[in-house]
Design a protein around this motif. Structure first.
Motif, PDB file in Angstrom:
ATOM      1  N   GLY A 175       0.881  -1.395  -0.186  1.00  0.00           N
ATOM      2  CA  GLY A 175       0.028   0.004  -0.161  1.00  0.00           C
ATOM      3  C   GLY A 175       0.976   1.102  -0.030  1.00  0.00           C
ATOM      4  N   GLU A 176       1.791   1.233   0.830  1.00  0.00           N
ATOM      5  CA  GLU A 176       2.584   2.368   0.932  1.00  0.00           C
ATOM      6  C   GLU A 176       3.467   2.564  -0.204  1.00  0.00           C
ATOM      7  OE1 GLU A 176       6.121   4.599   3.551  1.00  0.00           O
ATOM      8  OE2 GLU A 176       5.027   2.883   4.485  1.00  0.00           O
ATOM      9  N   ALA A 177       3.989   1.536  -0.792  1.00  0.00           N
ATOM     10  CA  ALA A 177       4.719   1.600  -1.957  1.00  0.00           C
ATOM     11  C   ALA A 177       3.959   2.166  -3.137  1.00  0.00           C
ATOM     12  CB  ALA A 177       5.501   0.288  -2.190  1.00  0.00           C
ATOM     13  N   ARG A 178       2.988   1.589  -3.397  1.00  0.00           N
ATOM     14  CA  ARG A 178       1.855   2.174  -4.298  1.00  0.00           C
ATOM     15  C   ARG A 178       1.795   3.694  -4.308  1.00  0.00           C
ATOM     16  NH1 ARG A 178      -2.565   0.283  -3.077  1.00  0.00           N
ATOM     17  NH2 ARG A 178      -2.419  -2.043  -3.905  1.00  0.00           N
ATOM     18  N   GLN A 179       1.456   4.091  -3.124  1.00  0.00           N
ATOM     19  CA  GLN A 179       1.444   5.432  -2.872  1.00  0.00           C
ATOM     20  C   GLN A 179       2.650   6.279  -3.354  1.00  0.00           C
ATOM     21  OE1 GLN A 179       0.111   6.214   1.221  1.00  0.00           O
ATOM     22  NE2 GLN A 179      -1.964   5.127   0.846  1.00  0.00           N
ATOM     23  N   ALA A 180       3.721   5.756  -2.851  1.00  0.00           N
ATOM     24  CA  ALA A 180       4.976   6.449  -3.253  1.00  0.00           C
ATOM     25  C   ALA A 180       5.214   6.282  -4.665  1.00  0.00           C
ATOM     26  CB  ALA A 180       6.213   5.677  -2.442  1.00  0.00           C
ATOM     27  N   TRP A 181       4.776   5.167  -5.517  1.00  0.00           N
ATOM     28  CA  TRP A 181       4.796   4.872  -6.822  1.00  0.00           C
ATOM     29  C   TRP A 181       4.211   6.175  -7.572  1.00  0.00           C
ATOM     30  CZ3 TRP A 181       8.423   2.239  -9.564  1.00  0.00           C
ATOM     31  CH2 TRP A 181       8.110   1.709 -11.049  1.00  0.00           C
ATOM     32  N   GLN A 182       3.009   6.394  -6.928  1.00  0.00           N
ATOM     33  CA  GLN A 182       1.935   7.483  -7.672  1.00  0.00           C
ATOM     34  C   GLN A 182       2.370   8.437  -7.542  1.00  0.00           C
ATOM     35  OE1 GLN A 182      -1.254   5.494  -5.738  1.00  0.00           O
ATOM     36  NE2 GLN A 182      -2.393   5.315  -7.822  1.00  0.00           N
ATOM     37  N   ALA A 183       2.989   9.095  -6.225  1.00  0.00           N
ATOM     38  CA  ALA A 183       3.024  10.359  -5.966  1.00  0.00           C
ATOM     39  C   ALA A 183       4.509  10.821  -6.381  1.00  0.00           C
ATOM     40  CB  ALA A 183       3.178  10.525  -4.262  1.00  0.00           C
ATOM     41  N   SER A 184       5.377  10.236  -6.693  1.00  0.00           N
ATOM     42  CA  SER A 184       6.713  10.794  -6.771  1.00  0.00           C
ATOM     43  C   SER A 184       6.926  11.030  -8.086  1.00  0.00           C
ATOM     44  CB  SER A 184       7.834   9.632  -6.421  1.00  0.00           C
ATOM     45  OG  SER A 184       7.588   9.322  -4.955  1.00  0.00           O
ATOM     46  N   GLN A 185       7.610  11.983  -8.539  1.00  0.00           N
ATOM     47  CA  GLN A 185       7.846  12.304 -10.047  1.00  0.00           C
ATOM     48  C   GLN A 185       8.635  11.070 -10.656  1.00  0.00           C
ATOM     49  OE1 GLN A 185       9.583  15.856 -10.943  1.00  0.00           O
ATOM     50  NE2 GLN A 185      10.061  15.684 -13.042  1.00  0.00           N
ATOM     51  N   GLY A 186       9.948  10.742 -10.033  1.00  0.00           N
ATOM     52  CA  GLY A 186      10.988   9.767 -10.158  1.00  0.00           C
ATOM     53  C   GLY A 186      11.130   8.822  -8.901  1.00  0.00           C
ATOM     54  N   ILE A 187      11.272   7.720  -8.823  1.00  0.00           N
ATOM     55  CA  ILE A 187      11.543   6.944  -7.818  1.00  0.00           C
ATOM     56  C   ILE A 187      12.666   5.866  -8.002  1.00  0.00           C
ATOM     57  CG2 ILE A 187       9.822   5.102  -8.289  1.00  0.00           C
ATOM     58  CD1 ILE A 187       9.179   5.131  -5.321  1.00  0.00           C
ATOM     59  N   VAL A 188      13.598   5.636  -6.848  1.00  0.00           N
ATOM     60  CA  VAL A 188      14.410   4.641  -7.014  1.00  0.00           C
ATOM     61  C   VAL A 188      14.061   3.372  -5.989  1.00  0.00           C
ATOM     62  CG1 VAL A 188      16.856   4.024  -6.285  1.00  0.00           C
ATOM     63  CG2 VAL A 188      16.491   6.136  -7.367  1.00  0.00           C
ATOM     64  N   VAL A 189      14.256   2.204  -6.866  1.00  0.00           N
ATOM     65  CA  VAL A 189      13.907   1.035  -6.296  1.00  0.00           C
ATOM     66  C   VAL A 189      15.157   0.237  -5.782  1.00  0.00           C
ATOM     67  CG1 VAL A 189      12.550  -1.197  -6.331  1.00  0.00           C
ATOM     68  CG2 VAL A 189      11.530   0.760  -7.161  1.00  0.00           C
ATOM     69  N   ALA A 190      15.369  -0.012  -4.509  1.00  0.00           N
ATOM     70  CA  ALA A 190      16.818  -0.650  -4.137  1.00  0.00           C
ATOM     71  C   ALA A 190      16.399  -1.790  -3.734  1.00  0.00           C
ATOM     72  CB  ALA A 190      17.481   0.306  -2.952  1.00  0.00           C
ATOM     73  N   ALA A 191      17.488  -2.926  -4.192  1.00  0.00           N
ATOM     74  CA  ALA A 191      17.397  -4.279  -3.686  1.00  0.00           C
ATOM     75  C   ALA A 191      18.971  -4.982  -3.712  1.00  0.00           C
ATOM     76  CB  ALA A 191      16.490  -5.087  -4.678  1.00  0.00           C
ATOM     77  N   TRP A 192      18.785  -5.991  -3.080  1.00  0.00           N
ATOM     78  CA  TRP A 192      20.333  -6.464  -3.071  1.00  0.00           C
ATOM     79  C   TRP A 192      20.640  -7.433  -4.365  1.00  0.00           C
ATOM     80  CZ3 TRP A 192      22.495  -3.772   0.226  1.00  0.00           C
ATOM     81  CH2 TRP A 192      22.062  -3.769   1.575  1.00  0.00           C
TER      82      TRP A 192
END
Length: 246
Positions: free
Chosen positions: A37-54
């Motif tokens: 839920g929070e991830a989807r909101q950030a994806w929608q609200a941010s102009q650009g977004i970085v996703v970080a994983a190992w």
């Protein structure tokens, strides 16, 4: 032998096989998901977004994209993954192309080959441009050479340059095969149990201390990783960067 495995026909074949395995794992593993839920909101609200994983979990990374992220509304700009310029990175770049993702090629320089251009500067410029244009960028902040599961400043500097938040993204599956590579690379198996955990989004204002942001991203990725490992069925030890349960 090395030349053979880096020839174009073989690279194309390996890329197709990697994509096929990624797709099979994504579709057949029984996935537990937290933090969507929070991830989807950030994806929608941010102009650009970085996703970080190992880095060790590259074969698992497309699962979140294929199962949910690409269906989230609010982003029409391209989504890319930062992949090294090495020959080993070429099959991965081809594999993610089948998923509708593009590749930004480049990495930090190898200290043992200081005179060899690894495309780091060009990659940072291209990544920041993608983010400012409203795109998404997946980064493995411990790649391409480690130390494993230790966040480097590269991801922070890219995010700060573009004013983009960072979304911690952890995946795990059990059982899985661990290789003896520098990152203890994971080969997941289909028809098993897995977990996807999105951690709290990290804002990256230019005024913030990069080292403090690096430490906070480390903490959030470690927490998300331990939670994903636990949901997948592993015995999770106390916090210890670079040493996940799997």
């Amino acid at each position: 032998m090395k030349f053979l495995f880096r020839s174009k026909p073989v690279v194309i074949l390996i890329g197709f096989l990697i994509w096929s395995w990624m797709a099979l794992v994504a579709r057949t593993v029984r996935w537990h998901v937290e933090g969507e839920g929070e991830a989807r909101q950030a994806w929608q609200a941010s102009q650009g977004i970085v996703v970080a994983a190992w880095h060790s979990r590259i074969l698992l990374l497309p699962t979140g994209w294929t199962r949910m992220i690409r269906h989230w509304p609010g982003r029409t700009a391209p989504v890319a993954m930062l992949i090294s310029l090495s020959g080993d990175g070429e099959p991965v770049a081809r594999a993610i192309g089948y998923l509708g993702l593009s590749a930004i090629r480049g990495s930090a320089g190898n200290k043992k080959k200081a005179g060899k251009d690894k495309g780091g500067t060009r990659a940072i410029v291209a990544a920041a441009r993608l983010l400012r244009d409203g795109g998404g960028l997946c980064i493995t902040p411990d790649g391409p050479r480690g130390p494993r599961e230790t966040v480097s400043l590269g991801a922070i500097l890219i995010a700060q340059r573009a004013g983009a938040p960072i979304l911690p993204y952890a995946l795990s599956s059990r059982p899985a095969k661990r290789l003896s590579s520098w990152d203890r690379f994971i080969i997941p198996f289909p028809f098993t149990t897995g977990a996807i955990v999105f951690g709290p989004v990290l804002e990256t204002p230019r005024s913030a201390d990069p080292e403090m942001l690096r430490a906070e991203l480390q903490r959030r990725l470690d927490t998300a990783t331990r939670r994903a490992d636990k949901l997948a069925g592993y015995t999770v030890q106390a916090a210890n960067p670079g040493h996940s349960a799997t």
